[in-house]
Motif scaffolding. Structure first.
Motif: not given
Ligand code: ADP
Ligand code: MG
Length: 754
Positions: A287-289, A727-731, A733-741
């Motif tokens: 749900l978080f994602y 903008n999801l720029t912290t390290p 957050s970058r991981r979150l971005r990857a999972v999200l995609e």
């Protein structure tokens, strides 16, 4: 939510390695902010913490490997698993048991109680096929014995399988529900049975999986457990550490392991209710994602360039013309709309309001603001009847304000249509009210500033998109009378701004709702007659069931005839149904509105919007077949005038049936939101929304009804996270971005507005 297609969205790009990259590249911009393209993903980010850091050749990360990498899965098994939507190792790990058997305690037969669901062990003392003359079928019966007594077993199917596999004297482990036998004695019908090995690890909580028919439960379990053993530690924690700590969430890999291989001290009740700590961790992660993705997408639409619209003289004038005062709720919503419109970005607002809460006028206020700023307005309704009704309601107001308004529906003659097209294109018409005809090829606006969509649930995503394309990113205002419970709104419309019109205009008379059984039909007719004799009018509705559209039509038609000849012979009975041409329908409705018909028999075409204040009673046939939300809509056809009204539900049900309990809700509350909550709980999200265009994302584990609290928490956490790192720029957050995609890109499009 275990649908075989359920995982296609996720699995789509991951079965073949090469595809993954190109898919992502193509779809990324839709989800992520254009102004800050996603940073190139580091290999670690992409593959979770398990990716080998020194790999030179791009290889799919192990979790994305085909299930064939799992022990015991060959091409045939892989193909069977694919039918369950399981294509990768990861899919297997997320194939969560739907039930658990508690085999930690093996009861002695003498201690079995009828109704227990439990494990027993014993020796097969007898096994034979027998013909049940009364039921005309063969059954397989067995007797199992332990030192304390006998237990009877019965199978209707799979006789050969059991006879071949088991011999007399063999020790077995059974699991099932204890039933009372006819002559005393305790029975288990279709118990699970396994040979009992000497060193069997029987004392455990056994997960039960959904499987295909070719597979045994045990085989499915072995396969999943194989994947768990080998791969589960490679699952990286999706939710940031600090959130996990705050919410006491266990790491994802540990949670998955517990779901598949519950520990000996697991709480089986919690596991079966899907409320265990392990479930909580997995559900929250999912749900978080979802919420993160929704929030990002919403922010992106909000950032797009749009029109800046400011209310002016027309809005001021309307206050003097309206025969009533806006309710506080209407004022509040209008204010919110004006704020959205003033911002130089497109508005995307959904107004939810119960039937009769006064949405039309709210929309008209928005329209006036657009006109004040020199733009045109399109007002789209799902049916001809409704479009015409809006047109008629708004005409006096438009005339007093000196506005040019036109009606554009499919019924309009081609020649007139061409005329209207010209007027719109030259900007000579300011408001176009209509149906789908508004989004046909050839319709062009000179400068469309606002598109209003009434009863938005009736329209698909594509149609809304088409409407949007008629202008340069016009503001969009959606109206719906199907109140959507908050949890559902957060899931479906997480990317919309939602306002609720949660107050009715004053002076409404209450509607009394009663449920009648089919056998009480005469009584119902009498109640209807009483109303008609007092000078009021009545509806009898046959709600339309999709598969049997024709038979319902027949039912409505013949019922109209019958009523006109028998019980209501002294009155005028009208008939309106979905197959009639627009003008025929309209003629009947006009006659009813003018009081020329006392009784109107109809299919659900009257469901939305029709306004006849003198109608004070509505009978709904086959009420048990319909969702509460729909019944509520239908009920809203009465109670529109000064007199108290009746809603009579005719239904077939056995006493204590779920349908009886469901219909009971209708008699208890008139609050559309409460009804929607109840409906959602009874029917589940898929049916509640109508699966076809529901736009519901497929969840692997989460269930928005059951997990509504977690959903709210997930949303709060996602928003907080984005506030701090937009903008999801912290390290992290970058991981979150990857999972999200990886998980949601492509799938989230479903819920998009247009
Ligand atoms: P819905 O929300 O179901 O679309 P409508 O917009 O059709 O409701 O409004 C229902 C009725 O209530 C209409 O006859 C409308 O004129 C009337 N109405 C709307 N707002 C008010 C108000 N503030 N006070 C009194 N009547 C109102
Ligand atoms: Mg309406």
């Amino acid at each position: 939510m275990v649908k075989s297609t359920g995982k296609r969205g996720m699995a789509g790009g991951k079965s073949k390695g090469g595809e993954v990259e190109s898919r992502k590249a193509a779809e990324t911009p839709r989800l992520f902010d254009r102004s800050s393209p996603p940073a190139p993903l580091s290999k670690e980010g992409e593959k979770g913490n398990a990716a080998p850091a020194r790999s030179f050749r791009p290889r799919p990360p192990p979790l994305k490997n085909s299930v064939q990498y799992v022990k015991g899965v060959g091409p045939r098994r892989a193909e069977q698993l694919a039918r369950l939507g399981i294509e990768t190792v990861e899919d297997l790990l997320y194939h969560i048991p739907f039930r658990y058997q508690d085999r930690r305690e093996i009861k002695q037969i003498c201690h079995l109680q009828v109704g227990d669901e439990t494990a027993v062990s014993g020796q097969i003392a007898r096994m034979e096929r027998r013909f049940l003359a009364r039921r005309r079928r063969w059954v397989l019966e067995a007797v199992v014995r332990d030192e304390t007594g006998f237990l009877f077993l019965l199978w209707y199917h799979q006789h050969r399988y059991f006879q071949q596999r088991y011999q007399l004297g063999q020790r077995v482990l059974l699991y099932g529900k204890v039933e009372k036998g006819m002559k005393g004695g305790k029975w288990m019908i279709h118990p699970d049975m396994e040979p009992l090995e000497e060193d069997d690890e029987t004392a455990r909580v056994l997960p039960i999986y959904n499987k295909t028919t070719e597979m045994t439960v045990a085989a499915m379990r072995r396969i999943v457990h194989g994947a768990v053993d080998r791969y589960v530690d490679q699952v990286s924690n999706g939710v940031p550490q600090e959130i996990c700590e705050r919410l006491h969430l266990m790491p994802l890999n540990r949670a998955l392991r517990q779901l598949h291989v519950p520990s000996l001290d697991a709480e089986v009740v919690e596991l079966n209710e899907a409320t265990s700590q392990a479930h909580r961790a997995v559900v929250f992660d999912e749900l978080f994602y979802l919420q993160l993705g929704m929030a990002l997408r919403r922010r992106n639409t909000v950032r797009e360039e749009g029109l800046s619209i400011v209310p002016g003289p027309l809005v001021q004038q309307i206050y003097g013309i309206l025969p009533f005062q806006l309710t506080a709720a209407q004022e509040r919503v209008v204010e919110a709309i004006f704020q959205d419109m003033a911002a130089p970005h497109p508005m995307n607002r959904l107004v939810q309001g119960d039937v009769g809460s006064g949405k039309t006028i709210v929309a008209f206020f928005a329209a006036l603001a657009a006109l004040d700023s020199g733009y045109q307005v399109a007002f789209m309704a799902p049916t001809e009847l409704l479009a015409e009704q809006h047109y008629r309601t708004l005409t006096p107001l438009a005339e007093q304000l000196g506005l040019s308004m036109t009606l554009l529906t499919g019924e309009i003659r081609p020649k007139r249509k061409q005329e209207i097209y010209g007027l719109l294109e030259r900007g000579e018409v300011e408001i176009a009210v209509g149906t789908h005809a508004l989004i046909q090829e050839g319709v062009r606006f000179r400068h469309l500033g606002l598109a209003i969509v009434d009863e938005q649930h009736r329209f698909g995503v594509m149609q809304r998109a088409a409407l949007r394309k008629r202008g340069a990113n016009p503001d969009i205002l959606l109206l719906t009378a199907t109140p959507i419970p908050r949890t559902l709104a957060l899931t479906l419309y997480g990317d919309l701004d939602v306002s609720a019109l949660d107050e009715r205009p004053p002076g409404r008379k209450p509607i009394t709702t009663q449920v009648f059984h089919e056998g009480e039909r005469k009584k119902v007719y009498q109640l209807v007659k009483d109303q008609i004799e007092q000078g009021h009018q009545a509806y009898v509705v046959y709600p339309l069931v999709e598969e049997s559209e024709k038979s319902d039509l027949k039912a409505a038609t013949s019922m109209a005839k019958e009523l006109a000849q028998t019980f209501f012979a002294d009155y005028s009975v009208g008939l309106v149904h979905g197959r009639m041409k627009g003008n025929e329908k309209d003629a009947v409705m006009q006659r009813f509105k003018a009081g020329q018909h006392h009784l109107l028999v109809s299919t659900t075409v009257i469901e939305v919007g029709i306004d006849v204040p003198n109608a004070t009673v509505i009978v709904i046939e086959h009420a048990e077949r319909f969702g509460l939300a729909q019944l509520h809509q239908l009920r809203g056809r009465v109670g529109r005038g000064q007199a108290a009204s009746l809603c009579l539900l005719l239904a077939q049900y056995a006493p204590g049936d779920e349908s009886q309990r469901r219909l009971q809700v209708m008699t208890e509350t008139d609050d559309g939101f409460k009804i929607a909550e109840a409906d959602l709980a009874f029917r589940g999200p898929g049916e509640f929304l109508g699966t076809r265009q529901s736009g519901m994302p497929d969840f692997r584990v989460a269930n928005i009804v059951r997990d509504s609290k977690l959903l709210e928490t997930a949303r709060d956490e996602a928003l907080t996270w984005l506030e701090r790192d937009p903008n999801l720029t912290t390290p992290e957050s970058r991981r979150l971005r990857a999972v999200l995609e990886d998980r949601w890109v492509g799938r989230l499009e479903l819920a998009r507005v247009g």
